[in-house]
Write an enzyme that holds these catalytic residues in place. Structure first.
Site, PDB file in Angstrom:
ATOM      1  N   LEU A   1     -14.754   6.106  -4.901  1.00  0.00           N
ATOM      2  CA  LEU A   1     -13.674   5.655  -4.539  1.00  0.00           C
ATOM      3  C   LEU A   1     -13.028   4.626  -5.223  1.00  0.00           C
ATOM      4  O   LEU A   1     -13.937   3.570  -5.267  1.00  0.00           O
ATOM      5  CB  LEU A   1     -13.315   5.264  -2.914  1.00  0.00           C
ATOM      6  CG  LEU A   1     -12.010   4.814  -2.296  1.00  0.00           C
ATOM      7  CD1 LEU A   1     -10.763   5.864  -2.641  1.00  0.00           C
ATOM      8  CD2 LEU A   1     -12.211   4.405  -1.080  1.00  0.00           C
TER       9      LEU A   1
ATOM     10  N   HIS B   1      -8.018  11.851  -1.995  1.00  0.00           N
ATOM     11  CA  HIS B   1      -7.388  10.455  -2.224  1.00  0.00           C
ATOM     12  C   HIS B   1      -7.273  10.662  -4.039  1.00  0.00           C
ATOM     13  O   HIS B   1      -7.807  11.139  -4.755  1.00  0.00           O
ATOM     14  CB  HIS B   1      -8.599   9.394  -2.300  1.00  0.00           C
ATOM     15  CG  HIS B   1      -8.140   7.869  -2.430  1.00  0.00           C
ATOM     16  ND1 HIS B   1      -7.825   7.698  -3.533  1.00  0.00           N
ATOM     17  CD2 HIS B   1      -7.986   6.924  -1.292  1.00  0.00           C
ATOM     18  CE1 HIS B   1      -7.553   6.258  -3.318  1.00  0.00           C
ATOM     19  NE2 HIS B   1      -7.497   6.012  -1.861  1.00  0.00           N
TER      20      HIS B   1
ATOM     21  N   ARG C   1      -2.620  11.372   5.977  1.00  0.00           N
ATOM     22  CA  ARG C   1      -2.911   9.926   6.432  1.00  0.00           C
ATOM     23  C   ARG C   1      -2.292   8.729   5.500  1.00  0.00           C
ATOM     24  O   ARG C   1      -2.451   8.989   4.170  1.00  0.00           O
ATOM     25  CB  ARG C   1      -4.080   9.425   6.712  1.00  0.00           C
ATOM     26  CG  ARG C   1      -4.618   8.076   7.176  1.00  0.00           C
ATOM     27  CD  ARG C   1      -5.818   7.919   7.313  1.00  0.00           C
ATOM     28  NE  ARG C   1      -6.789   7.933   6.314  1.00  0.00           N
ATOM     29  CZ  ARG C   1      -7.178   7.102   5.442  1.00  0.00           C
ATOM     30  NH1 ARG C   1      -6.240   5.937   5.353  1.00  0.00           N
ATOM     31  NH2 ARG C   1      -7.920   7.054   4.637  1.00  0.00           N
TER      32      ARG C   1
ATOM     33  N   PHE D   1       0.848  -1.257   0.080  1.00  0.00           N
ATOM     34  CA  PHE D   1      -0.005   0.073   0.216  1.00  0.00           C
ATOM     35  C   PHE D   1       1.146   1.190  -0.177  1.00  0.00           C
ATOM     36  O   PHE D   1       2.108   0.922   0.449  1.00  0.00           O
ATOM     37  CB  PHE D   1      -0.767   0.007   1.183  1.00  0.00           C
ATOM     38  CG  PHE D   1      -2.514   0.224   0.860  1.00  0.00           C
ATOM     39  CD1 PHE D   1      -3.169  -0.796   0.633  1.00  0.00           C
ATOM     40  CD2 PHE D   1      -3.070   1.168   0.930  1.00  0.00           C
ATOM     41  CE1 PHE D   1      -4.318  -0.652   0.335  1.00  0.00           C
ATOM     42  CE2 PHE D   1      -4.312   1.623   0.775  1.00  0.00           C
ATOM     43  CZ  PHE D   1      -5.020   0.302   0.097  1.00  0.00           C
TER      44      PHE D   1
ATOM     45  N   ARG E   1      -0.378   9.393  -0.477  1.00  0.00           N
ATOM     46  CA  ARG E   1      -1.355  10.008  -1.097  1.00  0.00           C
ATOM     47  C   ARG E   1      -1.421  11.518  -1.477  1.00  0.00           C
ATOM     48  O   ARG E   1      -1.658  11.905  -2.555  1.00  0.00           O
ATOM     49  CB  ARG E   1      -2.807   9.817  -0.244  1.00  0.00           C
ATOM     50  CG  ARG E   1      -3.111   8.187  -0.365  1.00  0.00           C
ATOM     51  CD  ARG E   1      -4.396   8.108   0.620  1.00  0.00           C
ATOM     52  NE  ARG E   1      -4.758   6.800   0.307  1.00  0.00           N
ATOM     53  CZ  ARG E   1      -5.706   6.300   1.191  1.00  0.00           C
ATOM     54  NH1 ARG E   1      -6.403   6.755   2.013  1.00  0.00           N
ATOM     55  NH2 ARG E   1      -5.863   4.977   1.034  1.00  0.00           N
TER      56      ARG E   1
ATOM     57  N   GLU F   1      -6.415   2.300  -3.349  1.00  0.00           N
ATOM     58  CA  GLU F   1      -4.875   2.309  -3.681  1.00  0.00           C
ATOM     59  C   GLU F   1      -4.754   0.932  -3.852  1.00  0.00           C
ATOM     60  O   GLU F   1      -3.484   0.728  -4.217  1.00  0.00           O
ATOM     61  CB  GLU F   1      -4.529   2.938  -2.257  1.00  0.00           C
ATOM     62  CG  GLU F   1      -3.082   3.443  -2.373  1.00  0.00           C
ATOM     63  CD  GLU F   1      -2.495   4.318  -0.969  1.00  0.00           C
ATOM     64  OE1 GLU F   1      -3.041   5.580  -1.220  1.00  0.00           O
ATOM     65  OE2 GLU F   1      -1.948   3.914  -0.332  1.00  0.00           O
TER      66      GLU F   1
ATOM     67  N   HIS G   1     -11.114  12.756   0.403  1.00  0.00           N
ATOM     68  CA  HIS G   1     -11.435  11.661   1.147  1.00  0.00           C
ATOM     69  C   HIS G   1     -11.365  11.466   2.463  1.00  0.00           C
ATOM     70  O   HIS G   1     -12.181  10.637   3.296  1.00  0.00           O
ATOM     71  CB  HIS G   1     -10.210  10.619   0.520  1.00  0.00           C
ATOM     72  CG  HIS G   1     -10.382   9.219   0.837  1.00  0.00           C
ATOM     73  ND1 HIS G   1     -11.477   8.386   0.468  1.00  0.00           N
ATOM     74  CD2 HIS G   1      -9.471   8.406   1.690  1.00  0.00           C
ATOM     75  CE1 HIS G   1     -11.319   7.128   1.349  1.00  0.00           C
ATOM     76  NE2 HIS G   1     -10.239   7.083   1.603  1.00  0.00           N
TER      77      HIS G   1
ATOM     78  N   GLN H   1      -7.108  15.165   3.148  1.00  0.00           N
ATOM     79  CA  GLN H   1      -6.399  14.070   2.205  1.00  0.00           C
ATOM     80  C   GLN H   1      -7.412  14.118   0.891  1.00  0.00           C
ATOM     81  O   GLN H   1      -8.743  13.755   0.983  1.00  0.00           O
ATOM     82  CB  GLN H   1      -6.327  12.709   2.774  1.00  0.00           C
ATOM     83  CG  GLN H   1      -6.043  11.754   1.923  1.00  0.00           C
ATOM     84  CD  GLN H   1      -5.224  10.581   2.442  1.00  0.00           C
ATOM     85  OE1 GLN H   1      -6.057   9.780   2.722  1.00  0.00           O
ATOM     86  NE2 GLN H   1      -4.080  10.395   2.891  1.00  0.00           N
TER      87      GLN H   1
END
Lengths: 231, 592, 115
Positions: free
Chosen positions: B257, B247, B403, B124, B291, B260, B358, B245
């Site tokens: 969404l 995304h 994050r 990730f 991100r 990731e 996000h 954030q």
């Protein structure tokens, strides 16, 4: 685009009626839910449930042109006009497109929807082979939207006694889990002319499931497990 | 104004949990299993909470796929946060992560498996081996439906524990006594329109984020920052609200969404020339950089005319090279979403994506026990007795300025459980229920009465639309001093308009217009906090990128913002760079 | 008496299974009868009578009738369960159904072994 929407507010209406709406859509409005949000901008008294708008929370199930589905994943371009929207059939209507799902969840809860394993938990995860894990595919993805159960005639007649396709799908989700130790109790719980055997394989549930799941198949597997146990 | 003792029904509980997403359910489980009388309030049936939409996985250094340990996870998280995260909380989270993930497995969560039967983990963004060397497989997942599987498993475990849920109840306001202690909430039963006081010895907010302050967001309609609004109205500051954030991969247009995990499994981003542009921006981790880094790179590509699509306003996420088998096994939900919302089948064609709001890194300030802390008498972190926050609405702060993917689910498990434990401890030490203040329900009842009687007001939907547009225009991926300043002015005007919104529908029964208008009261506090905090922070850090201050400024800005509703006042508190046991990770230049 | 949902009556599998098995028996008999019909040539009262005077045919037909009766019992009972909500009335209808079906069974035996 034209819509006919079921309206009923017990606070002021004596009985339900269908209301016509004409909405101007933007190019970004692809799904039925987008149109419903526009309608609500026109008429804030239209009540419906909605949340994730991507078909995973299960809030906005309704009867769309006669067939149960999720508003957020139903494409406007595929709908015949006027689009007729009604609450899910077979459950009491609270208001407009909102139904009382108490009975539906009661049935879900009745199958003991949690893993039972009375061994002391190990330090690490309980092991499960990829093949055994694969057995849960097509079961754990259920979003509890109630499209299936409220399209099932057996559930319409006996919502208080027949577990319904959603509940039975979950029942099999735990029966199929190699980590669960309560298979016998689960089968006992279901061995009943109403709870399980009201399913007559009509397969409306399979037809409407917005996640493409197959409750009838799961129910068939429960019956097979019972036969194997008894014979 | 009505006196609560006479007119509004009151129910007493040991603890009240507001919100039944991952954090709320994890905490409720802790409380129910301890035998406490606990009420869980939720605007929606628990399994409809937005945790359900999480896709890619939960981060924990189980080391099932090769070597991994919490020190590496900690380093990645601190670096991901651009050093704004508090290192005590981060250490606590990454060290507890494996334990809570294993617990979840024992609860029945259907994780994907390796051949040896252990939990499968995928790579990730921002997660690395040996302090940034190369990607590591740390994200424990159930296909691309991890949040769904997790939320259902947690709900199911709560059914087993007999947790008492109040479904379709919306909390309205926090109740504090004159000493500042929190004594519960007022809440509205949506089906009947009745207000009730939940009088409790401890109150936990697990109300999630407020992504709905923006037009384009991956967030659900219900993510309206109710906990933040309630806290702000009760005089509690909001921390680090400028950090939102984006995304990298929201479906262009729809905002839905795309995990990731797609890039974790080997997908990558292309510009209109078919160039894998992330190689230029992050030579080491490439598409698996943090991100904020990827989103900025994408926005830069689009800005500089290399965007794909008809309008050149998106980039392409390519994954067809993974093959249908891998896609159907590991990313079945993505295929479904792409077909439905982008009209492409990712087995054949790339998915058009844009950076989309996000996650809110900021929130109600807490320590790593989940206790809400505010500056008081010279102590920057003085505990507010009886008040807790966990999950996206809380700010411990483990995410700092950005994050890492998978850390949201880790956060809600770890701090959901920790706050449950803290409440159990607090209740043991503080027996007895303090009396409700005389004015306990006043704020809520006057808000409702105002909505009821408002005439010639503006439609709440119009005001909400203007707020979202303003946030989108003035506080996006790239931020500019003049637009921010103008944004502050605009959002204050809109804030005024919110006090005069009108609903046409006055019905008592399931009045969703009223709910949306009440939600707007909360959203606007979050929007104002965001804009004002962003305007003040003259540096670029994590998700906050300013055109006039391109660099991170540790001399002046290595500190948390605290925004108070009263007069839009800002305060600051230091970042905790001292972990619990590990060595401090000193700020340095952040490259991927 | 309080009206509560009682979980699991602990029967139903046997009926469900019996309905499937009886369906197979009926199908097999139908095929068998079809073959006899097609291969038996022109049907007259006498050929019909001689066919049914054979032991195996009587036995097969009896099996068919019994299967049909049990099959019908489960099916009709299900209908009463679906549509008749009053327990007393439902029990009465079920008893009437059983008596009727048993009567039909007796009659079938009588017909088969009349001569």
């Amino acid at each position: 685009m034209q819509f006919r929407v079921y309206r009923y507010d017990p606070d002021k209406d004596d009985k339900p009626y269908m209301k016509d709406y004409e909405v101007e859509l933007e190019p970004t409005d692809q799904m039925l839910l987008d149109a419903l949000v526009r309608i609500k901008e026109q008429d804030d008294s239209l009540s419906l449930r909605r949340s994730c708008r991507e078909g995973v929370c299960g809030s906005d199930a309704m009867n769309i042109n006669g067939k149960n589905g999720l508003a957020c994943t139903t494409k406007l371009s595929e709908l015949k006009q006027p689009v007729e929207l009604k609450p899910l059939p077979g459950l009491p209507v609270i208001r407009d497109l909102i139904v009382d799902m108490t009975q539906f969840f009661k049935q879900y809860h009745s199958i003991k929807p949690y893993l039972v394993n009375n061994d002391p938990p190990p330090e690490k995860e309980r092991l499960q082979s990829p093949e055994d894990r694969e057995e849960l595919n097509g079961l754990y993805e259920c979003i509890l939207c109630a499209c299936c159960s409220t399209s099932c005639p057996s559930f319409w007649w006996n919502p208080d006694k027949f577990v319904g396709p959603a509940g039975l799908l979950h029942a099999y989700r735990f029966l199929a889990d190699t980590r669960d130790q309560a298979a016998a109790e689960r089968l006992d719980n279901l061995e009943d002319p109403y709870r399980l055997f009201r399913c007559h394989s009509i397969m409306n549930c399979v037809d409407v499931c917005p996640k493409g799941l197959n409750p009838t198949e799961a129910i068939g597997k429960i019956k097979t497990m019972m036969v194997k146990r008894a014979v | 104004m009505a006196n609560v003792g006479r007119n509004t029904p009151v129910r007493k509980f040991d603890a009240v949990v507001v919100g039944a997403g991952g954090a709320g359910l994890r905490a409720a489980l802790q409380l129910s299993e301890a035998g406490l009388k606990c009420a869980v309030l939720s605007k929606v049936f628990p399994t409809r909470s937005h945790t359900v939409a999480a896709q890619g996985g939960v981060g924990a250094s189980l080391g099932n796929m090769g070597e991994d340990n919490w020190n590496w996870h900690m380093y990645d998280t601190v670096k991901g946060s651009d050093w704004l995260g508090d290192q005590d909380a981060i250490e606590f989270m990454v060290r507890t992560a494996p334990e809570v993930v294993i617990e979840l497995e024992h609860f029945g969560m259907p994780f994907d498996r390796n051949e040896d039967g252990t939990i499968y983990q995928r790579p990730f963004g921002g997660h690395s081996m040996n302090f940034g060397e190369k990607p590591v497989q740390r994200s424990c997942c159930a296909a691309d439906r991890t949040g769904h599987a997790m939320l259902h498993a947690l709900y199911q475990r709560n059914v087993r524990a007999n947790t008492q849920f109040f479904v379709e109840w919306m909390a309205l306001d926090l109740i504090r006594d004159p000493s500042g202690q929190v004594l519960g909430v007022t809440a509205l039963e949506m089906e009947t329109g009745e207000v009730m006081v939940f009088h409790a010895r401890a109150t936990l907010f697990a109300t999630g984020g407020a992504g709905r302050i923006y037009t384009s967001t991956t967030n659900a309609f219900i993510n309206t920052g109710d906990g933040l609004g309630m806290a702000a109205r009760a005089g509690i500051p909001l921390e680090d609200m400028e950090f939102w954030q984006f995304h990298p991969t929201g479906v262009a247009g729809a905002g839905v969404l795309i995990t990731e995990g797609v890039r974790g499994e080997g997908g990558y981003l292309l510009n209109k020339n078919g160039e894998r542009f992330m190689e230029r921006y992050a030579p080491n981790l490439k598409d698996l950089a943090s991100r904020d880094v990827v989103s900025r790179a994408m926005a830069t590509e689009i800005k500089e005319g290399r965007g794909a699509g008809k309008e050149g306003d998106c980039v392409l996420l390519k994954l067809d090279h993974l093959g249908a088998e891998v896609i159907d096994k590991r990313l079945p939900g993505i295929r479904e979403i792409a077909k439905k919302f982008a009209n492409v089948d990712p087995v054949k064609d790339p998915i058009p994506v844009v950076p989309t709001v996000h996650y809110q890194m900021g929130g109600i300030p807490t320590n790593y026990h989940g206790e809400v802390v505010v500056p008081k008498n010279g102590n920057a972190n003085s505990v507010v007795p009886g008040f807790y926050a966990a999950g996206e609405c809380g700010c411990a702060s483990v995410h700092g300025a950005n994050r890492l993917g998978t850390n949201s689910l880790t956060d809600l498990l770890v701090f959901g459980k920790a706050s449950g434990d803290s409440i159990i401890r607090f209740l043991k030490e503080n027996p007895g229920l303090k009396d409700l203040p005389k004015d306990a329900g006043d704020r809520s009842l006057s808000r409702l009465a105002r909505l009821e009687s408002q005439t010639n007001g503006e439609s709440y939907a119009e005001v909400a639309k203007d707020m979202r547009r303003t946030m989108q225009m003035h506080c996006g991926v790239f931020r500019f001093p003049d637009t921010l300043a103008e944004g502050v002015k605009k959002i204050r005007e809109i804030s005024d308009r919110v006090t005069r919104t009108e609903i046409k529908d006055k019905s008592k029964v399931f009045n969703t217009a009223r709910i949306e208008a009440l939600e707007l009261d909360n959203l606007i506090e979050v929007a104002r906090a965001t804009m004002v905090s962003a305007d003040a922070r003259t540096e670029s850090r994590g998700a906050h990128d300013r055109s006039d201050h391109h660099e991170r400024d540790d001399v002046n800005w290595l500190k948390h913002t605290l925004w108070y509703k009263e007069g839009d006042r800002l305060d600051y508190k230091p970042v905790n760079l001292k972990p619990l046991t590990a060595e401090s990770i000193e700020p340095k230049v952040r490259t991927y | 008496m309080v009206n509560r949902i009682v979980v699991g009556a602990h029967y139903g599998l046997k009926d469900w299974l019996a309905q499937r098995i009886s369906a197979v028996v009926m199908a097999a008999y139908t095929i068998l009868f079809g073959i006899v019909w097609v291969s038996g040539g022109p049907f007259s009262y006498n050929s019909w009578k001689s066919l049914f005077s054979q032991g195996w045919m009587r036995f097969a037909t009896l099996l068919f009738v019994l299967s049909m009766l049990y099959h019908a019992w489960v099916g009709v009972r299900d209908i009463w369960m679906d549509y008749v909500k009053n327990t007393g009335l439902r029990l009465l209808l079920e008893v009437v159904t059983v008596l009727w079906l048993v009567g039909c069974g007796g009659w079938a035996v009588q017909v088969l072994w009349r001569s």
